[in-house]
Design a protein around this motif. Structure first.
Motif, PDB file in Angstrom:
ATOM      1  N   SER A  93       4.253   3.815   3.257  1.00  0.00           N
ATOM      2  CA  SER A  93       3.551   2.537   3.168  1.00  0.00           C
ATOM      3  C   SER A  93       2.348   2.440   4.103  1.00  0.00           C
ATOM      4  O   SER A  93       1.586   1.470   4.025  1.00  0.00           O
ATOM      5  N   GLU A  94       2.155   3.411   4.973  1.00  0.00           N
ATOM      6  CA  GLU A  94       0.982   3.447   5.843  1.00  0.00           C
ATOM      7  C   GLU A  94       0.677   4.886   6.210  1.00  0.00           C
ATOM      8  O   GLU A  94       1.508   5.769   6.025  1.00  0.00           O
ATOM      9  N   TYR A 104       0.485   5.506   0.603  1.00  0.00           N
ATOM     10  CA  TYR A 104      -0.322   6.633   1.015  1.00  0.00           C
ATOM     11  C   TYR A 104       0.443   7.914   0.706  1.00  0.00           C
ATOM     12  O   TYR A 104       1.665   7.947   0.825  1.00  0.00           O
ATOM     13  N   SER A 157       0.835  -1.194   0.000  1.00  0.00           N
ATOM     14  CA  SER A 157       0.000   0.000   0.000  1.00  0.00           C
ATOM     15  C   SER A 157       0.871   1.246   0.000  1.00  0.00           C
ATOM     16  O   SER A 157       1.971   1.242   0.551  1.00  0.00           O
TER      17      SER A 157
END
Length: 86
Positions: free
Chosen positions: A50-51, A4, A2
Motif C-alpha cells: 500500500s506504500e 505499489y 494506493s
C-alpha cells in the motif's frame, strides 16, 4: 487504496536465505502480496503493498544478512516512480 509494486533483487543462495526473506516480508503489515522467482538467476522478489517501502525492505533484509537492492517501483497506474541502474 494506493498500490505499489516493488521489484527487488535479493541475494538468495540457500534455503536459509529464503527463510530470512520470508521472515522479513511478514514483519510488514502493509504488504498485500509477494512472490520470488527462484527459477530466475537473480531471484527477483516482487512485492505489492500500500506504500513504497522498498528502502525499508532493503534495510530489514540487511539486518538478517540478506543483501538486496530495489530495481524498480511502480505506482498504482503501472508507472515507474524510481529506477536505479547498477
Amino acid at each position: 487504496m494506493s498500490r505499489y509494486v516493488i521489484i527487488l533483487s535479493p541475494v538468495i543462495d540457500t534455503p536459509i536465505d529464503l527463510r530470512h526473506v520470508f521472515e522479513v516480508i511478514y514483519t510488514f503489515s502493509n504488504i498485500l502480496e509477494w512472490s520470488v522467482d527462484l527459477d530466475d538467476c537473480d531471484k527477483i522478489l516482487r512485492v505489492v503493498c500500500s506504500e513504497d517501502i522498498g528502502q525499508e525492505l532493503v534495510k530489514s533484509m540487511a539486518l538478517v544478512g540478506i543483501s538486496s537492492s530495489v530495481l524498480e517501483v511502480f505506482d498504482e497506474n503501472g508507472i515507474s516512480i524510481i529506477q536505479i541502474v547498477h
